[in-house]
Motif scaffolding. Structure first.
Motif, PDB file in Angstrom:
ATOM      1  N   PHE A 295       5.756  -0.872  10.064  1.00 18.32           N
ATOM      2  CA  PHE A 295       5.348  -2.231   9.701  1.00 18.32           C
ATOM      3  C   PHE A 295       5.651  -2.594   8.251  1.00 18.32           C
ATOM      4  CE2 PHE A 295       1.467   0.367   9.314  1.00 18.32           C
ATOM      5  CZ  PHE A 295       1.073   0.081   8.016  1.00 18.32           C
ATOM      6  N   ASP A 296       5.766  -1.593   7.351  1.00 19.50           N
ATOM      7  CA  ASP A 296       5.985  -2.005   5.948  1.00 19.50           C
ATOM      8  C   ASP A 296       7.470  -2.072   5.562  1.00 19.50           C
ATOM      9  OD1 ASP A 296       6.716   0.622   5.342  1.00 19.50           O
ATOM     10  OD2 ASP A 296       4.845   1.100   4.287  1.00 19.50           O
ATOM     11  N   TRP A 297       8.349  -1.792   6.549  1.00 21.44           N
ATOM     12  CA  TRP A 297       9.782  -1.856   6.238  1.00 21.44           C
ATOM     13  C   TRP A 297      10.197  -3.272   5.821  1.00 21.44           C
ATOM     14  CZ3 TRP A 297      13.035   1.168   4.354  1.00 21.44           C
ATOM     15  CH2 TRP A 297      14.403   0.928   4.420  1.00 21.44           C
TER      16      TRP A 297
ATOM     17  N   GLU B 214       7.456   8.692   4.694  1.00 26.71           N
ATOM     18  CA  GLU B 214       6.042   8.323   4.828  1.00 26.71           C
ATOM     19  C   GLU B 214       5.867   6.817   4.870  1.00 26.71           C
ATOM     20  OE1 GLU B 214       3.125  10.682   2.526  1.00 26.71           O
ATOM     21  OE2 GLU B 214       2.340   8.744   1.882  1.00 26.71           O
ATOM     22  N   ASP B 215       6.543   6.126   3.947  1.00 28.91           N
ATOM     23  CA  ASP B 215       6.412   4.669   3.911  1.00 28.91           C
ATOM     24  C   ASP B 215       7.690   4.058   3.345  1.00 28.91           C
ATOM     25  OD1 ASP B 215       6.207   5.202   1.183  1.00 28.91           O
ATOM     26  OD2 ASP B 215       4.045   4.857   1.102  1.00 28.91           O
ATOM     27  N   VAL B 216       7.697   2.740   3.197  1.00 24.75           N
ATOM     28  CA  VAL B 216       8.895   2.047   2.734  1.00 24.75           C
ATOM     29  C   VAL B 216       9.333   2.546   1.356  1.00 24.75           C
ATOM     30  CG1 VAL B 216       7.486   0.105   1.845  1.00 24.75           C
ATOM     31  CG2 VAL B 216       9.914  -0.258   2.310  1.00 24.75           C
ATOM     32  N   HIS B 217       8.354   2.863   0.518  1.00 21.52           N
ATOM     33  CA  HIS B 217       8.681   3.308  -0.848  1.00 21.52           C
ATOM     34  C   HIS B 217       9.395   4.660  -0.820  1.00 21.52           C
ATOM     35  CE1 HIS B 217       5.635   0.277  -1.321  1.00 21.52           C
ATOM     36  NE2 HIS B 217       4.752   1.057  -0.761  1.00 21.52           N
ATOM     37  N   THR B 218       8.877   5.555   0.040  1.00 25.01           N
ATOM     38  CA  THR B 218       9.480   6.885   0.176  1.00 25.01           C
ATOM     39  C   THR B 218      10.900   6.778   0.723  1.00 25.01           C
ATOM     40  OG1 THR B 218       7.257   7.613   0.772  1.00 25.01           O
ATOM     41  CG2 THR B 218       9.032   9.196   1.064  1.00 25.01           C
TER      42      THR B 218
ATOM     43  N   SER C 256       3.624   3.628  -9.658  1.00 26.12           N
ATOM     44  CA  SER C 256       2.997   4.339  -8.547  1.00 26.12           C
ATOM     45  C   SER C 256       3.177   3.480  -7.320  1.00 26.12           C
ATOM     46  CB  SER C 256       1.504   4.523  -8.861  1.00 26.12           C
ATOM     47  OG  SER C 256       0.746   4.602  -7.676  1.00 26.12           O
ATOM     48  N   ARG C 257       3.103   4.101  -6.162  1.00 26.86           N
ATOM     49  CA  ARG C 257       3.166   3.268  -4.961  1.00 26.86           C
ATOM     50  C   ARG C 257       1.975   2.312  -4.908  1.00 26.86           C
ATOM     51  NH1 ARG C 257       3.571   7.369  -0.238  1.00 26.86           N
ATOM     52  NH2 ARG C 257       2.413   8.653  -1.730  1.00 26.86           N
ATOM     53  N   ASN C 258       0.909   2.668  -5.648  1.00 27.50           N
ATOM     54  CA  ASN C 258      -0.271   1.797  -5.620  1.00 27.50           C
ATOM     55  C   ASN C 258       0.011   0.446  -6.282  1.00 27.50           C
ATOM     56  OD1 ASN C 258      -1.336   4.082  -4.538  1.00 27.50           O
ATOM     57  ND2 ASN C 258      -2.807   4.489  -6.190  1.00 27.50           N
ATOM     58  N   ASP C 259       0.650   0.460  -7.453  1.00 20.06           N
ATOM     59  CA  ASP C 259       0.956  -0.837  -8.074  1.00 20.06           C
ATOM     60  C   ASP C 259       2.157  -1.484  -7.387  1.00 20.06           C
ATOM     61  OD1 ASP C 259       2.802   0.921  -9.239  1.00 20.06           O
ATOM     62  OD2 ASP C 259       2.631   0.062 -11.253  1.00 20.06           O
ATOM     63  N   GLN C 260       3.063  -0.630  -6.881  1.00 19.61           N
ATOM     64  CA  GLN C 260       4.211  -1.197  -6.153  1.00 19.61           C
ATOM     65  C   GLN C 260       3.753  -1.999  -4.938  1.00 19.61           C
ATOM     66  OE1 GLN C 260       6.660   2.626  -6.083  1.00 19.61           O
ATOM     67  NE2 GLN C 260       8.151   1.112  -5.460  1.00 19.61           N
ATOM     68  N   VAL C 261       2.956  -1.332  -4.080  1.00 21.31           N
ATOM     69  CA  VAL C 261       2.630  -1.980  -2.809  1.00 21.31           C
ATOM     70  C   VAL C 261       1.782  -3.233  -3.045  1.00 21.31           C
ATOM     71  CG1 VAL C 261       0.511  -0.732  -2.147  1.00 21.31           C
ATOM     72  CG2 VAL C 261       2.125  -1.496  -0.391  1.00 21.31           C
ATOM     73  N   ALA C 262       0.907  -3.167  -4.052  1.00 19.79           N
ATOM     74  CA  ALA C 262       0.076  -4.348  -4.336  1.00 19.79           C
ATOM     75  C   ALA C 262       0.952  -5.525  -4.757  1.00 19.79           C
ATOM     76  CB  ALA C 262      -0.957  -4.018  -5.418  1.00 19.79           C
TER      77      ALA C 262
ATOM     78  N   ASN D 129      -7.610   3.229  -2.339  1.00 12.21           N
ATOM     79  CA  ASN D 129      -7.925   4.180  -1.270  1.00 12.21           C
ATOM     80  C   ASN D 129      -6.923   3.947  -0.154  1.00 12.21           C
ATOM     81  OD1 ASN D 129     -10.848   5.257  -2.033  1.00 12.21           O
ATOM     82  ND2 ASN D 129     -10.779   3.071  -2.445  1.00 12.21           N
ATOM     83  N   ARG D 130      -6.649   4.975   0.602  1.00 13.85           N
ATOM     84  CA  ARG D 130      -5.624   4.856   1.623  1.00 13.85           C
ATOM     85  C   ARG D 130      -6.005   3.858   2.716  1.00 13.85           C
ATOM     86  NH1 ARG D 130      -1.261   8.208   3.046  1.00 13.85           N
ATOM     87  NH2 ARG D 130       0.159   6.842   4.181  1.00 13.85           N
ATOM     88  N   ASP D 131      -7.324   3.571   2.808  1.00 12.06           N
ATOM     89  CA  ASP D 131      -7.753   2.524   3.751  1.00 12.06           C
ATOM     90  C   ASP D 131      -6.896   1.271   3.568  1.00 12.06           C
ATOM     91  OD1 ASP D 131      -9.830   4.174   2.581  1.00 12.06           O
ATOM     92  OD2 ASP D 131     -11.351   3.013   3.667  1.00 12.06           O
ATOM     93  N   LEU D 132      -6.458   1.073   2.323  1.00 12.71           N
ATOM     94  CA  LEU D 132      -5.759  -0.171   1.996  1.00 12.71           C
ATOM     95  C   LEU D 132      -4.414  -0.289   2.714  1.00 12.71           C
ATOM     96  CD1 LEU D 132      -6.650  -0.638  -1.770  1.00 12.71           C
ATOM     97  CD2 LEU D 132      -7.457  -1.957   0.186  1.00 12.71           C
ATOM     98  N   GLN D 133      -3.940   0.808   3.272  1.00 11.23           N
ATOM     99  CA  GLN D 133      -2.711   0.693   4.065  1.00 11.23           C
ATOM    100  C   GLN D 133      -2.948  -0.164   5.310  1.00 11.23           C
ATOM    101  OE1 GLN D 133       0.150   3.966   4.119  1.00 11.23           O
ATOM    102  NE2 GLN D 133      -0.098   4.044   6.339  1.00 11.23           N
TER     103      GLN D 133
END
Ligand code: ARG
Length: 461
Positions: free
Chosen positions: A27-29, A83-87, A110-116, A320-324
């Motif tokens: 879904f994140d592609w 694992e995800d689009v970033h990886t 980090s993937r955290n600031d990237q994904v946000a 937190n990973r919940d945010l995925q």
């Protein structure tokens, strides 16, 4: 070969079920083009901070452009090991830029600031598409309103006949609600136009990177004030999900009316064949499935909102990973609306309104009783008394099985001496509608002005 962004402290790889649970590329592609745009902006601030040479920057940008092309053409796709689009895109970069240069890009992010950041970018683009689709539905309503400037129908409260109104006035009521949905998305955008890039995992970057430069390049107004907030907050997603759920609810109210109007009992409209479906067993059926799917999907959009809120509730700061779990519900709401918009616009734009029947029903159920009361008020009768008298007119007409306009002069006079035969001048649907001529009312002149202003607003959106 598979790339892992965090192998160093691990002696072994993830269990198969761990990897399966963790994976999100299905879904994140769709964030991939945004991820690459973010990477290019990030490469430039690495250069500004002296962490890449000019040549390295040029090679990095070329590799990222190549990757973007390969993503767009489908030559590069995620594998089950990503694992995800970033990886996946990290792997794609390493393949194109080499591990030496490619391995420099992750510094300070980090993937955290990237994904946000990427999620906000995707939603901001989606908001524009949703606004366009909504305006297409508004156009269909406006076109019907323009085709029926003089048509009337029984306006309803409690689904009972209340007062006659213009069909155009009724249709434009729905258009106003939809325009508020569009302006709600605009308001939302102004709050969402802040970039979390540079927040790192949660604490910010130590490498002298300029978050404002990244924000500008990615189309944001500014970078976030607080890196913890930047990586941990998802109220932008919840608010977006609300705006779409509200839009769905507004569309469902139109849909419900079309469903009712299309019944034999109402007989207000006929659906165009292109926007109706048949039954596999009952040969006579012509069903309003577009409207029913609209009504049904509005429930799904509400579910997406409440599901997301439940995910966010009580989650401690920061990431937190919940945010995925934040993405699928809003992606789904956008997807469902994009299916609905052309169908709703098509169905509404091609409806045939049976204006003769609407006109015949408009005065039925004593919808002109309020006009009697207000006529009496204009003759100086207090409204409380006028209301009683008009009510007695209804009782008298109902007991004889006739309309208010059929009451005799004697019957009127007996109810109230103030009820002279001149009251008949308001006992027509046209007279009633024309008399409601204050701003916002259903008088034809006011509705024409309203329509003009509404079209101006649509043109300026
Ligand atoms: N795929 C994750 C998401 O959608 C981003 C990765 C963050 N992972 C992590 N271990 N911090 O939220």
């Amino acid at each position: 070969q598979p790339v892992q962004l965090w192998g160093g402290r691990f002696a072994g790889g993830p269990a198969e079920a761990m990897a399966k649970l963790s994976a999100s590329t299905h879904f994140d592609w769709r964030l991939a083009p945004y991820d690459i745009a973010g990477s290019k902006a990030h490469a430039r601030v690495l250069r500004s901070a002296g962490l890449l040479t000019e040549d390295e920057l040029a090679a990095m940008l070329a590799a990222l452009d190549q990757l973007a092309e390969d993503v767009a053409s489908g030559a590069f796709t995620p594998t089950i090991a990503d694992e995800d689009v970033h990886t996946a895109l990290e792997r794609g970069l390493l393949e194109r830029a080499g591990t030496e240069l490619g391995g420099k890009l992750r510094a300070g992010r980090s993937r955290n600031d990237q994904v946000a950041t990427l999620f906000r970018m995707w939603l901001r683009d989606a908001a524009r598409r949703v606004a366009t689709g909504t305006l297409d539905v508004v156009d269909a309503l406006v076109s019907q309103a323009k085709q029926h400037p003089g048509a009337v129908l029984p306006g309803r409260t409690h689904l009972q006949h209340a007062q006659p109104v213009l069909l155009a006035h009724h249709l434009l009521a729905h258009a106003h609600a939809l325009l508020r949905d569009v302006s709600r998305l605009r308001d939302w955008d102004s709050r969402t136009a802040e970039s979390p890039y540079g927040s790192g995992a949660l604490a910010g970057s130590s490498l002298g990177l300029d978050p404002e430069a990244v924000a500008k390049e990615l189309g944001f107004d500014a970078s976030v004030e607080n890196s913890i907030d930047g990586t941990a907050s998802r109220d932008f997603a919840a608010e977006f999900a609300f705006a779409l759920a509200m839009l769905g609810v507004n569309l469902s109210r139109i849909a419900e009316e079309v469903i009712i109007w299309n019944t034999a009992e109402f007989g207000y409209v006929t659906l165009d064949d292109a926007w109706a479906t048949g039954s596999s067993i009952m040969p006579q059926k012509k069903n309003p499935d577009v409207a029913e799917l609209t009504r049904g999907k509005s429930g799904r959009l509400i579910g997406n909102l409440t599901g997301l809120l439940a995910t966010l509730k009580a989650m401690p700061l920061a990431y937190n990973r919940d945010l995925q779990e934040d993405k699928e519900p809003v992606f789904d709401s956008v997807e469902q609306l994009e299916l609905l918009f052309p169908a709703i616009a098509g169905m509404l734009g091609t409806l045939t309104f049976h204006t003769d029947r609407l006109a015949e029903l408009a005065p039925a159920g004593f919808t002109l009783a309020t006009d009697i009361a207000e006529w009496l008020v204009r003759q100086g009768v207090p409204f409380r008394v006028a209301h009683e008298a008009a009510g007695e007119c209804v009782r008298a007409a109902e007991s004889r099985g006739v309309g208010l306009e059929d009451l005799t002069d004697e019957e009127l006079e007996k109810i109230s001496p103030a009820l002279t035969p001149r009251v008949r001048e308001v006992l027509t649907v046209e007279g009633s509608v024309a008399s409601r001529d204050a701003r916002g009312g259903t008088a034809p002149a006011r509705v024409a002005e309203q329509l003009g202003r509404l079209e101006d607003r649509v043109a300026r959106f």
